[in-house]
Scaffold this active site. Structure first.
Site, PDB file in Angstrom:
ATOM      1  N   LYS A 157     -11.257  -2.927   4.771  1.00 20.08           N
ATOM      2  CA  LYS A 157     -10.886  -2.055   3.647  1.00 20.08           C
ATOM      3  C   LYS A 157     -11.985  -2.131   2.592  1.00 20.08           C
ATOM      4  CE  LYS A 157      -5.938  -1.866   4.547  1.00 20.08           C
ATOM      5  NZ  LYS A 157      -5.999  -2.378   5.927  1.00 20.08           N
ATOM      6  N   SER A 180       0.811  -1.221   0.000  1.00 23.21           N
ATOM      7  CA  SER A 180       0.000   0.000   0.000  1.00 23.21           C
ATOM      8  C   SER A 180       0.842   1.267   0.000  1.00 23.21           C
ATOM      9  CB  SER A 180      -0.924   0.006   1.223  1.00 23.21           C
ATOM     10  OG  SER A 180      -0.165  -0.016   2.430  1.00 23.21           O
ATOM     11  N   HIS A 219      -5.039  -5.341   0.559  1.00 23.69           N
ATOM     12  CA  HIS A 219      -5.373  -4.247  -0.355  1.00 23.69           C
ATOM     13  C   HIS A 219      -5.829  -4.742  -1.729  1.00 23.69           C
ATOM     14  CE1 HIS A 219      -3.940  -0.986   2.260  1.00 23.69           C
ATOM     15  NE2 HIS A 219      -3.028  -1.861   2.650  1.00 23.69           N
TER      16      HIS A 219
END
Length: 335
Positions: free
Chosen positions: A295, A236, A264
């Site tokens: 997320k 990330s 991610h």
């Protein structure tokens, strides 16, 4: 994987001999709820995830630090569009997610009432685990409180295999596992590895970020049998992917266990949202896929998805993988 299946089998036998093997899903579950309403595209609720009002004092400070002029500052009222959040799909504010959360809270309350080993496992947990296992093309999945704890659980579980097989003593150096970790891996992976080092269950080799030549050299120089390579799938802070094609080639060459943290990539990468491994068409070459629900999923929690070559059944107990059993032992039974 055959080597690791045998190791897990032996570790589980140790647990069973000590009467420490427990069902992770002991409660008979209710029928699944009806499917929630879905929507064809974005709606006005999506803006709630990205529209914020910044504290004016903080805004003034940021502008001053950035060298902005007073004239530019006066044109801002604190209303901003947020580009730094992790709610990639805007699901945290989606009506279907809100409705499902309300329904679950009304039916089960807000607390788990206990660990999954006792009474904290519900139909909703089962549905999420099955859905994530299908998404990741794995046979089974284990939910965790957070993505951080999921990475800690995986590292701890892998290390516990060495300890369980070295009865009454610390594992000798050649009995430990060798962990090869990318230099820029997430802090949760690093903390899990440090715990294994303190417990003398693993030797750690850090390879240069995404440098497969360095990893190849370290693997070829290591005589230890039990090897694990762990990496973020999508880093990330730098925005680059792990070199999956090269990792797969090295896995086939050295036979190590490949663990990825797809925090991610999940729901963002791949045609079906299966993550970075789907994007690179190597899902079958990933042994353990760790992820988060805080997320792109817009919720909270973490998960561990893996193959399930070893199934344990007692009465109506749902199947669990050997790795899960070891992880549960490490997380909930420290006696």
């Amino acid at each position: 994987m055959a080597q690791w299946d045998a190791l897990v089998d032996a570790a589980l036998a140790r647990l069973e001999a000590r009467s420490l093997l427990r069902a992770t899903r002991p409660i008979a579950l209710a029928p699944p709820p009806a499917a929630p309403e879905t929507f064809a595209g974005p709606g006005p609720w999506d803006r709630a995830a990205v529209e914020i009002r910044l504290d004016l004092g903080t805004l003034h400070k940021w502008l001053a630090e950035g060298g902005e002029t007073v004239e530019q500052e006066e044109n801002l009222d604190g209303n901003l569009i947020l580009f730094s959040g992790n709610d990639y799909m805007g699901l945290s504010s989606h009506p279907a997610v809100r409705e499902a959360a309300v329904k679950a809270a009304q039916e089960y309350g807000m607390g788990p009432r206990g660990s999954a080993l006792i009474c904290g496992y519900t139909t909703y947990h089962k549905l999420v685990e099955e859905s994530l296992a299908e998404l990741k093309k794995k046979e089974d999945c284990l939910l965790c409180p957070t993505g951080f704890s999921a990475n800690m659980a995986v590292m701890t579980a892998l290390g516990s295999i060495s300890s369980l097989l070295a009865v009454g003593r610390k594992p000798a150096e050649d009995e430990r596992i060798a962990i090869f970790s990318d230099a820029l891996n997430h802090a949760s992976i690093i903390d899990g590895i440090r715990l294994l080092e303190r417990q003398q269950e693993a030797l750690v080799f850090v390879y240069k970020h995404c440098d497969m030549f360095h990893l190849d050299f370290l693997l070829s120089s290591c005589s230890m049998v039990k090897k694990v390579v762990v990496t973020d799938s999508l880093f990330s802070m730098d925005g680059d992917f792990a070199p999956f094609p090269e990792l797969v080639k090295l896995r086939r060459k050295y036979g190590f266990l490949l663990v990825i943290d797809d925090a991610h990539g999940t729901l963002v990468c791949g045609e079906n949202g299966g993550g970075a491994a789907e994007l690179f068409d190597c899902e079958n070459d990933i042994d353990i896929s760790v992820g988060t629900l805080s997320k792109a999923a817009g919720c909270q929690g973490g998960f561990i998805a893996c193959s399930c070559p070893l199934c344990i059944k007692e009465g109506e107990m749902a199947k669990i993988s050997g790795l899960e059993a070891c992880a549960i032992f490490c997380l909930f039974d420290q006696s």
